[in-house]
Design a protein around this motif. Structure first.
Motif, PDB file in Angstrom:
ATOM      1  N   SER A 231       0.814  -1.211   0.000  1.00  0.00           N
ATOM      2  CA  SER A 231       0.000   0.000   0.000  1.00  0.00           C
ATOM      3  C   SER A 231       0.848   1.262   0.000  1.00  0.00           C
ATOM      4  CB  SER A 231      -0.960  -0.002   1.176  1.00  0.00           C
ATOM      5  OG  SER A 231      -0.260   0.072   2.378  1.00  0.00           O
ATOM      6  N   PHE A 232       2.007   1.252   0.658  1.00  0.00           N
ATOM      7  CA  PHE A 232       2.764   2.503   0.744  1.00  0.00           C
ATOM      8  C   PHE A 232       3.202   3.013  -0.618  1.00  0.00           C
ATOM      9  CE2 PHE A 232       6.844   4.732   1.429  1.00  0.00           C
ATOM     10  CZ  PHE A 232       6.341   5.856   2.041  1.00  0.00           C
ATOM     11  N   PRO A 233       3.940   2.195  -1.428  1.00  0.00           N
ATOM     12  CA  PRO A 233       4.354   2.744  -2.720  1.00  0.00           C
ATOM     13  C   PRO A 233       3.180   3.099  -3.622  1.00  0.00           C
ATOM     14  CG  PRO A 233       5.059   0.446  -2.475  1.00  0.00           C
ATOM     15  CD  PRO A 233       4.469   0.854  -1.193  1.00  0.00           C
ATOM     16  N   VAL A 234       2.187   2.220  -3.677  1.00  0.00           N
ATOM     17  CA  VAL A 234       1.059   2.485  -4.574  1.00  0.00           C
ATOM     18  C   VAL A 234       0.351   3.770  -4.152  1.00  0.00           C
ATOM     19  CG1 VAL A 234      -1.183   1.659  -5.320  1.00  0.00           C
ATOM     20  CG2 VAL A 234       0.732   0.085  -5.200  1.00  0.00           C
ATOM     21  N   ALA A 235       0.126   3.920  -2.836  1.00  0.00           N
ATOM     22  CA  ALA A 235      -0.606   5.097  -2.363  1.00  0.00           C
ATOM     23  C   ALA A 235       0.186   6.362  -2.624  1.00  0.00           C
ATOM     24  CB  ALA A 235      -0.909   4.962  -0.874  1.00  0.00           C
ATOM     25  N   VAL A 236       1.497   6.332  -2.379  1.00  0.00           N
ATOM     26  CA  VAL A 236       2.290   7.546  -2.588  1.00  0.00           C
ATOM     27  C   VAL A 236       2.310   7.912  -4.066  1.00  0.00           C
ATOM     28  CG1 VAL A 236       4.606   8.493  -2.440  1.00  0.00           C
ATOM     29  CG2 VAL A 236       3.677   7.225  -0.539  1.00  0.00           C
ATOM     30  N   LEU A 237       2.505   6.898  -4.944  1.00  0.00           N
ATOM     31  CA  LEU A 237       2.519   7.180  -6.379  1.00  0.00           C
ATOM     32  C   LEU A 237       1.176   7.762  -6.821  1.00  0.00           C
ATOM     33  CD1 LEU A 237       4.437   4.060  -7.693  1.00  0.00           C
ATOM     34  CD2 LEU A 237       5.206   6.419  -7.740  1.00  0.00           C
ATOM     35  N   LEU A 301      -5.423   1.574   1.453  1.00  0.00           N
ATOM     36  CA  LEU A 301      -4.972   2.421   0.350  1.00  0.00           C
ATOM     37  C   LEU A 301      -5.631   3.812   0.357  1.00  0.00           C
ATOM     38  CD1 LEU A 301      -2.941   1.914  -1.835  1.00  0.00           C
ATOM     39  CD2 LEU A 301      -4.751   1.155  -3.338  1.00  0.00           C
ATOM     40  N   PRO A 302      -6.971   3.892   0.389  1.00  0.00           N
ATOM     41  CA  PRO A 302      -7.596   5.217   0.353  1.00  0.00           C
ATOM     42  C   PRO A 302      -7.161   6.117   1.511  1.00  0.00           C
ATOM     43  CG  PRO A 302      -9.249   3.488   0.184  1.00  0.00           C
ATOM     44  CD  PRO A 302      -7.963   2.816   0.447  1.00  0.00           C
ATOM     45  N   THR A 303      -7.051   5.531   2.715  1.00  0.00           N
ATOM     46  CA  THR A 303      -6.633   6.330   3.869  1.00  0.00           C
ATOM     47  C   THR A 303      -5.280   6.980   3.610  1.00  0.00           C
ATOM     48  OG1 THR A 303      -7.616   4.546   5.155  1.00  0.00           O
ATOM     49  CG2 THR A 303      -6.413   6.226   6.368  1.00  0.00           C
ATOM     50  N   ILE A 304      -4.326   6.172   3.128  1.00  0.00           N
ATOM     51  CA  ILE A 304      -2.977   6.706   2.922  1.00  0.00           C
ATOM     52  C   ILE A 304      -2.984   7.712   1.777  1.00  0.00           C
ATOM     53  CG2 ILE A 304      -0.566   6.108   2.572  1.00  0.00           C
ATOM     54  CD1 ILE A 304      -1.079   3.407   3.643  1.00  0.00           C
TER      55      ILE A 304
ATOM     56  N   SER B 173      -2.715   5.079  -9.589  1.00  0.00           N
ATOM     57  CA  SER B 173      -3.919   5.812  -9.194  1.00  0.00           C
ATOM     58  C   SER B 173      -5.187   5.159  -9.717  1.00  0.00           C
ATOM     59  CB  SER B 173      -3.836   7.268  -9.639  1.00  0.00           C
ATOM     60  OG  SER B 173      -3.654   7.315 -11.025  1.00  0.00           O
ATOM     61  N   THR B 174      -5.048   4.241 -10.693  1.00  0.00           N
ATOM     62  CA  THR B 174      -6.265   3.549 -11.130  1.00  0.00           C
ATOM     63  C   THR B 174      -6.562   2.320 -10.267  1.00  0.00           C
ATOM     64  OG1 THR B 174      -4.939   2.383 -12.728  1.00  0.00           O
ATOM     65  CG2 THR B 174      -6.226   4.241 -13.544  1.00  0.00           C
ATOM     66  N   ILE B 175      -5.620   1.960  -9.378  1.00  0.00           N
ATOM     67  CA  ILE B 175      -5.865   0.759  -8.563  1.00  0.00           C
ATOM     68  C   ILE B 175      -7.107   0.944  -7.690  1.00  0.00           C
ATOM     69  CG2 ILE B 175      -4.938  -0.518  -6.585  1.00  0.00           C
ATOM     70  CD1 ILE B 175      -2.346  -0.698  -7.997  1.00  0.00           C
ATOM     71  N   ALA B 176      -7.311   2.193  -7.227  1.00  0.00           N
ATOM     72  CA  ALA B 176      -8.511   2.442  -6.426  1.00  0.00           C
ATOM     73  C   ALA B 176      -9.764   2.114  -7.226  1.00  0.00           C
ATOM     74  CB  ALA B 176      -8.530   3.885  -5.954  1.00  0.00           C
ATOM     75  N   ILE B 177      -9.759   2.570  -8.501  1.00  0.00           N
ATOM     76  CA  ILE B 177     -10.916   2.270  -9.371  1.00  0.00           C
ATOM     77  C   ILE B 177     -11.055   0.773  -9.575  1.00  0.00           C
ATOM     78  CG2 ILE B 177     -11.767   2.452 -11.714  1.00  0.00           C
ATOM     79  CD1 ILE B 177     -11.913   5.138 -11.262  1.00  0.00           C
ATOM     80  N   MET B 178      -9.894   0.126  -9.823  1.00  0.00           N
ATOM     81  CA  MET B 178      -9.926  -1.321 -10.039  1.00  0.00           C
ATOM     82  C   MET B 178     -10.519  -2.031  -8.825  1.00  0.00           C
ATOM     83  SD  MET B 178      -8.602  -1.574 -12.955  1.00  0.00           S
ATOM     84  CE  MET B 178      -7.579  -2.878 -13.533  1.00  0.00           C
ATOM     85  N   THR B 179     -10.155  -1.554  -7.630  1.00  0.00           N
ATOM     86  CA  THR B 179     -10.682  -2.183  -6.425  1.00  0.00           C
ATOM     87  C   THR B 179     -12.195  -2.084  -6.387  1.00  0.00           C
ATOM     88  OG1 THR B 179      -8.694  -1.431  -5.324  1.00  0.00           O
ATOM     89  CG2 THR B 179     -10.445  -2.270  -3.935  1.00  0.00           C
ATOM     90  N   THR B 180     -12.709  -0.865  -6.635  1.00  0.00           N
ATOM     91  CA  THR B 180     -14.162  -0.705  -6.641  1.00  0.00           C
ATOM     92  C   THR B 180     -14.799  -1.624  -7.670  1.00  0.00           C
ATOM     93  OG1 THR B 180     -13.743   1.592  -6.145  1.00  0.00           O
ATOM     94  CG2 THR B 180     -15.992   1.003  -6.721  1.00  0.00           C
ATOM     95  N   LEU B 181     -14.184  -1.617  -8.858  1.00  0.00           N
ATOM     96  CA  LEU B 181     -14.712  -2.456  -9.931  1.00  0.00           C
ATOM     97  C   LEU B 181     -14.685  -3.923  -9.519  1.00  0.00           C
ATOM     98  CD1 LEU B 181     -15.477  -0.927 -12.480  1.00  0.00           C
ATOM     99  CD2 LEU B 181     -13.608  -2.085 -13.643  1.00  0.00           C
TER     100      LEU B 181
END
Lengths: 435, 460
Positions: A231-237, A301-304, B173-181
Motif C-alpha cells: 500500500s505505501f508505494p502504490v498510495a504515494v505514487l 490504500l484510500p486512507t494513505i 492511481s487507477t488501482i482504487a478504481i480497479m478495487t471498486t470495480l
C-alpha cells in the motif's frame, strides 16, 4: 429631578421588571446548554475510561500464572526405560513422573477416580516442562527436584480469586475435594503466582494456561509487512499523480470521488473481495498472511492516499515554482523537492493507516485467518492468524481463564497501537513545517 | 524459497544494470558528462528499468496463470471415465486431488490415478515455476544488454525514465478504481448465481431467514429460506440504538469543545475522543459481550423485564460509543467552518452564546451535520465485529431492543466462516448480502460526501 423620576417611571411602565426575569431565564438556558455539553464530553470520556478500565481489570492477572511446587523424583527406571540416548529419553513417560509426584503429595487419595481428579491440579503442559529440564541437564536423572509447574487453569482461576467459594458445589467451577487439596497446598506455601512467560512465547492452545500470543503476533507482523509493502508505494505514487500531475477532467474527478467512497466502504466487503477474487479466482493460499496483507492493503490504500495528498497540498507552490524556474523537470521537482518536504506528513498518514490495519478483524475472518494455528508462521504463505482474530477466537472460548487471556491480548494489541500512534504524533510534531 | 532467490537475483541484476548504465554513459560521453543529454544517473535508471520491467512482468503473469495451468494439467491427468460426470462432482474431485497434492487427508479412496494427477499438479508448481523464474531472469539479462546498447550521448534517458514513472503513477492511481470495480463485479457475479437459485424478490422481501440447506442430495432437511427482511430490520434497529447514543453525545461534545471549552481542556479531550475512534472494533465487541450485555440484563431485570444476553441494546449502545468520535469530529469541523462573522452578528444583537449556537451556527451547519450523521450511519451499518460478538444469530423480526436480533454483517460472517462448499446457496447468500450492504453504504456515502463537499464550498 422630578422629570427624571418621571421618565424612569415611564420606562418601568413600558417594560416592567419582566426583562430581568427573562434575562435570568435566558441565562439559565445558557447554563443548562453549557452543562449538556459538559455532560456529553464527560460521558464520552467516562465510557472510554470504563472500556479501558474493564479491559485492564480483567486482563492484568493474565500476566501472572499460578504455579505449584512438586517434588518430582526423576526416576531412572522411567526416564531410561528405552535407553539413555537423548531420543529415547525424550520419548519417556514424563506424565507418570508428574502424576507420581502429585500422588506422593496427597498419599491419602487412593481411589482411581479421585486420583484422576488430583492429576488435573497441574497443567497438561507440566510433563513437557519436566522433559525439557531433564534433556537440558541429564545429571538430574535419579535425583528428586522441587519443580514449580504450571497449575491447571481452574486452579489458576481459584488462586486468583475468580471462583466464588460460597456457591453450591454443583454450580462452582471447582468441586469441594479439589478445593480441599488447593487449601492444603496453599497452607504449605506450595502454590504461588509467577510471571507468565508462556503468554508471550506460546502459541494458541485449547488449554488456557498454555496459550500464548506469539503466533498471532508474528502473523500480524507478516500481514502488516505485506500490507505496508503494497500500500505505501502504490498510495504515494497515486497521491503524487493525482495531486501534482493529473489534468482536471472527468476521469480524475471520478478517481477522486471513488477514493473518498472507498475509504467509507465497510471493511467486511473487502474481505468478500479477497475471498471471491484473490482466493477463489487467483488461487492464492487461504489463511495466509499474503492474502490477509493484500486485502488490508486495498483497505488502507484510500486512507494513505488521502493523507498523502493533503501532505503534498501543504507544500507551498513557491517551492515548485523555484525548482521549475531553475530548469528542473516536473518529475524532478516532485521527487527532489516536494516529496521530501511532504514526507513526514505522508509517513504519519501511513502509520495511522497501518494502525487501522493492525486492529482490523472482519475482512480477515472472510479470508480464513480464523484457523486454530498452533505453529508460529514462518512464511507469507503459511496458515496463520493475527492478534485481533486471536482475541476474537479466545473471546469465544468457554473457559473462564480465557476471559483474562483475551483481555491481556487486547492490552498487548492496544500497546502496539498506542506506540504506533505515538510515533505518528512524534513525527508530526518533530518534522512538520508550518509555511 | 525459489521466489526469494529470484527476488535477490533480480535486485542484484537491477543494481548491476544501474551501475553498467552509468558507466556506459560516462564512457560514451568521452569523459565529458556535460555533453550527455541526461545526467548519467538517468542512463543508469534507464538500463535498470530495461532489466527490471520485462522480467518482472513475465514472472507476474506466470504467477497469475500458474494455478490455472496447474488445474488444466490436473484435469488432463485424470482418468477419462472420471471426466464424464457432472460439473459439480468433477469440481469436488478436483478439490480433493488438490488436497491430496497438498498432503491432506481426503474422504475418498486415493487411487494411483488420483495420486498421479496430484503429482502432475505439484510438478507444475515445482518445475513450471523454476523454469519461468529462469526465463524471467534471462529476460532481465537480455534487457540489460539491450539497454546498454541503446546508450549514446543523445539518448533522452531522463525523458524515457520519466515517461515510465508517469505510467507507473497512472497505474497506481487507477488501482482504487480497479478495487471498486473488483468489488462490484465479484459481488455481482456471485450474487447473480445466488439469485439463479433463490428469486430476487424472495430474498429482498422474504420474512423468514433460515439458511440451512441440504448438504447432500436426498438428505431430509429444510430447503432453507433466504428472506432477508429480519436481517435488514435487525441492522436498522441496532443502527438506530447506536445513533441514539452517538448523535446527542457526539453533537453536544462537539459544541462544547468548539465553543465553550477552555483551550487546555480542548487539547486534552480531543485526543481522548480520538482514542475512542482508534480502539479496534474487536475490543468493543469483547467489551459489549463481557461487560455491557450482563449489565443491561441486570439493569433491566431490576425493572422486572427480561433481556436476552445478546440483546440489541447492548450491541447498539457499544456501537454508539464507537461512533461518537466520528460524529463529534465531523460536526466540529463543519461548525468551525461557519464564518465568525455570523457569530459576531448574533452577539451584536445581544444573543447569548447558546442562542447563537442554537439559532445561527447550528442551522448554518445543519447540512454538514446531516452529512456527518449519514456517514456515521453508514459506518454503523457496515460494522461487523461488535455485532458478531455481542448480537445474536437468531433472525428475529422484532423491534424490541431487549431481544436478540441479527444483522447483515453477522450473517455474512456466519455463512462464510464454516467449512463448506463454495458453491452452495448458503455461501452465495453471503455475497448477495454483501452487495446489498455495499449498495446501501455506497448510497449513503455518496449523498453524505456530496452534502459535506457542497457545504464546505458554500462558506469558502
Amino acid at each position: 429631578m422630578s422629570e427624571m423620576a418621571q421618565t424612569a417611571e415611564e420606562a418601568t411602565v413600558r417594560r416592567p421588571d419582566l426583562s430581568n426575569a427573562r434575562l435570568r431565564k435566558r441565562y439559565a438556558a445558557e447554563r443548562r446548554f453549557r452543562l449538556y455539553g459538559l455532560l456529553a464530553v464527560l460521558a464520552a470520556v467516562g465510557m472510554l475510561a470504563v472500556l479501558l478500565g474493564s479491559i485492564v481489570l480483567n486482563g492484568y492477572s493474565a500476566f501472572l500464572q499460578t504455579h505449584i511446587a512438586l517434588d518430582v523424583h526423576m526416576d531412572e527406571t522411567v526416564i531410561m526405560a528405552e535407553g539413555d540416548t537423548p531420543e529415547a529419553m525424550a520419548d519417556a513417560n514424563y506424565r507418570a513422573l508428574v502424576f507420581k509426584a502429585i500422588e506422593r503429595r496427597f498419599p491419602s487419595v487412593r481411589d482411581m477416580g479421585e486420583q484422576r481428579e488430583l492429576h488435573r491440579l497441574v497443567s497438561g503442559g507440566a510433563p513437557r516442562a519436566i522433559k525439557d529440564m531433564v534433556l537440558d541437564n541429564p545429571a538430574l536423572v535419579g535425583t528428586t527436584q522441587t519443580v514449580w509447574v504450571k497449575a491447571d487453569d481452574e486452579i489458576d482461576m481459584l488462586h486468583k480469586g475468580y471462583v466464588d467459594r460460597t456457591l453450591p458445589e454443583n454450580r462452582r467451577l471447582v468441586n469441594d475435594r479439589t478445593l480441599g487439596w488447593y487449601d492444603s497446598l496453599r497452607e504449605a506455601d506450595l502454590i504461588e503466582l509467577q510471571f507468565n512467560t508462556t503468554f508471550f512465547t506460546g502459541t494458541d492452545s485449547r488449554e488456557p494456561e498454555q496459550a500464548g500470543i506469539l503466533g498471532a503476533a508474528v502473523g500480524s507482523f507478516l500481514t502488516l509487512f505485506v500490507t505496508l509493502l503494497l500500500s505505501f508505494p502504490v498510495a504515494v505514487l497515486a497521491a503524487i499523480y493525482l495531486e501534482e500531475f493529473a489534468p482536471k477532467n472527468r476521469l480524475t474527478d471520478l478517481i477522486e470521488v471513488n477514493i473518498n467512497n472507498l475509504a467509507a466502504v465497510p471493511s467486511i466487503v473487502f474481505g468478500l473481495l479477497g475471498l471471491a477474487v484473490i482466493i477463489n479466482f487467483f488461487g492464492f493460499p487461504r489463511s495466509s498472511p499474503l492474502v490477509g496483507g493484500i486485502v488490508l492493503a486495498l483497505m488502507t490504500l484510500p486512507t494513505i492516499i488521502i493523507s498523502a495528498r493533503s501532505a503534498l497540498k501543504a507544500v507551498p507552490p513557491s517551492v515548485r515554482e523555484a525548482a521549475l524556474g531553475i530548469g528542473a523537470s516536473r518529475i524532478q521537482t516532485v521527487t527532489h523537492h516536494v516529496l521530501p518536504l511532504a514526507l513526514p506528513g505522508v509517513l504519519t498518514g501511513t502509520i495511522i493507516g497501518m494502525a487501522q490495519a493492525l486492529g482490523e478483524t472482519a475482512p480477515l475472518l472472510m479470508v480464513g485467518m480464523v484457523a486454530f494455528v498452533v505453529a508460529v508462521p514462518s512464511g507469507f504463505t503459511d496458515a496463520s492468524t493475527v492478534l485481533p482474530v486471536q482475541i476474537f477466537l479466545w473471546s469465544d472460548s468457554p473457559e473462564r481463564a480465557f476471559v483474562e487471556k483475551t483481555s491481556a491480548a487486547i492490552m498487548v494489541l492496544l500497546a502496539f497501537l498506542i506506540t504506533m500512534n505515538a510515533v505518528a504524533v512524534f513525527l508530526r510534531k518533530r518534522f512538520e513545517r508550518r509555511w | 524459497m525459489k521466489v526469494t532467490l529470484y527476488l535477490i537475483a533480480l535486485v542484484l541484476i537491477v543494481g548491476f544494470g544501474y551501475w553498467v548504465g552509468r558507466r556506459r554513459a560516462f564512457a560514451v560521453s568521452g569523459g565529458r558528462p556535460a555533453h550527455l543529454h541526461s545526467l548519467p544517473g538517468y542512463h543508469g535508471m534507464f538500463v535498470a528499468l530495461w532489466c527490471g520491467l520485462p522480467g518482472v512482468l513475465l514472472a507476474a503473469i506466470w504467477f497469475f496463470v500458474e494455478p490455472h495451468v496447474a488445474e488444466y494439467v490436473l484435469v488432463q491427468n485424470l482418468p477419462a471415465e472420471q471426466l464424464e460426470q457432472e460439473a459439480d462432482r468433477l469440481a469436488l474431485l478436483i478439490v480433493d486431488v488438490k488436497n491430496i497434492a497438498a498432503g491432506y487427508n481426503v474422504f475418498r479412496e486415493v487411487t494411483p490415478e488420483l495420486e498421479a494427477a496430484a503429482a502432475a499438479y505439484n510438478r507444475v508448481f515445482e518445475i513450471g515455476r523454476a523454469v519461468m523464474l529462469v526465463v524471467a531472469l534471462c529476460a532481465s539479462i537480455a534487457g540489460l544488454a539491450i539497454g546498454r546498447r541503446l546508450i549514446s550521448p543523445d539518448l533522452r534517458a531522463r525523458n524515457r525514465v520519466e515517461r515510465v514513472m508517469t505510467v507507473v503513477m497512472i497505474v497506481a492511481s487507477t488501482i482504487a478504481i480497479m478495487t471498486t470495480l473488483g468489488i462490484v463485479l465479484s459481488l455481482l457475479f456471485e450474487a447473480m448465481r445466488f439469485f439463479g437459485r433463490v428469486p430476487f424478490f424472495d430474498f429482498l422481501f422474504g420474512l423468514k431467514w433460515n439458511p440451512q440447506t441440504a448438504i447432500r442430495e436426498g438428505q431430509v432437511a429444510a430447503e432453507g429460506s433466504f428472506g432477508a427482511v429480519p436481517l435488514f430490520a435487525g441492522t436498522l434497529l441496532i443502527t438506530l440504538i447506536a445513533m441514539l447514543v452517538a448523535v446527542p453525545v457526539g453533537l453536544f461534545s462537539a459544541i462544547y469543545l468548539s465553543d465553550y471549552a477552555p483551550k487546555r481542556i480542548r487539547a486534552t479531550v480531543k485526543p481522548l475522543l480520538e482514542i475512542l475512534a482508534g480502539v479496534p472494533t474487536v475490543v468493543y465487541g469483547f467489551f459489549a459481550a463481557l461487560t455491557v450485555a450482563p449489565f443491561v440484563r441486570d439493569a433491566v431485570a431490576a425493572f422486572g423485564l427480561e433481556a436476552s444476553s445478546e440483546s440489541a441494546l447492548a450491541a447498539g449502545a457499544v456501537m454508539g460509543i464507537m461512533i461518537i468520535p466520528f460524529v463529534s469530529s465531523l460536526s466540529d469541523d463543519v461548525m468551525n467552518a461557519v464564518p465568525q462573522s455570523l457569530r459576531d452578528g448574533a452577539y451584536a444583537m445581544g444573543a447569548t452564546q447558546s442562542e447563537t449556537i442554537k439559532q445561527v451556527v447550528f442551522p448554518a451547519a445543519l447540512p454538514g451535520i446531516v452529512g456527518a450523521i449519514l456517514l456515521a450511519i453508514s459506518r454503523a451499518i457496515g460494522e461487523t465485529m461488535i455485532v458478531v460478538m455481542a448480537a445474536g444469530l437468531a433472525a428475529n423480526l422484532s423491534a424490541n431492543p431487549l431481544e436478540a436480533v441479527t444483522t447483515v454483517t453477522v450473517q455474512i460472517v456466519a455463512l462464510l466462516t464454516g467449512d463448506q462448499e463454495f458453491d452452495s446457496a448458503k455461501t452465495l447468500a453471503a455475497f448477495a448480502l454483501g452487495i446489498t450492504l455495499f449498495a446501501a453504504t455506497l448510497c449513503l456515502n455518496v449523498v453524505a460526501l456530496h452534502i459535506v463537499r457542497k457545504y464546505r464550498e458554500k462558506y469558502e
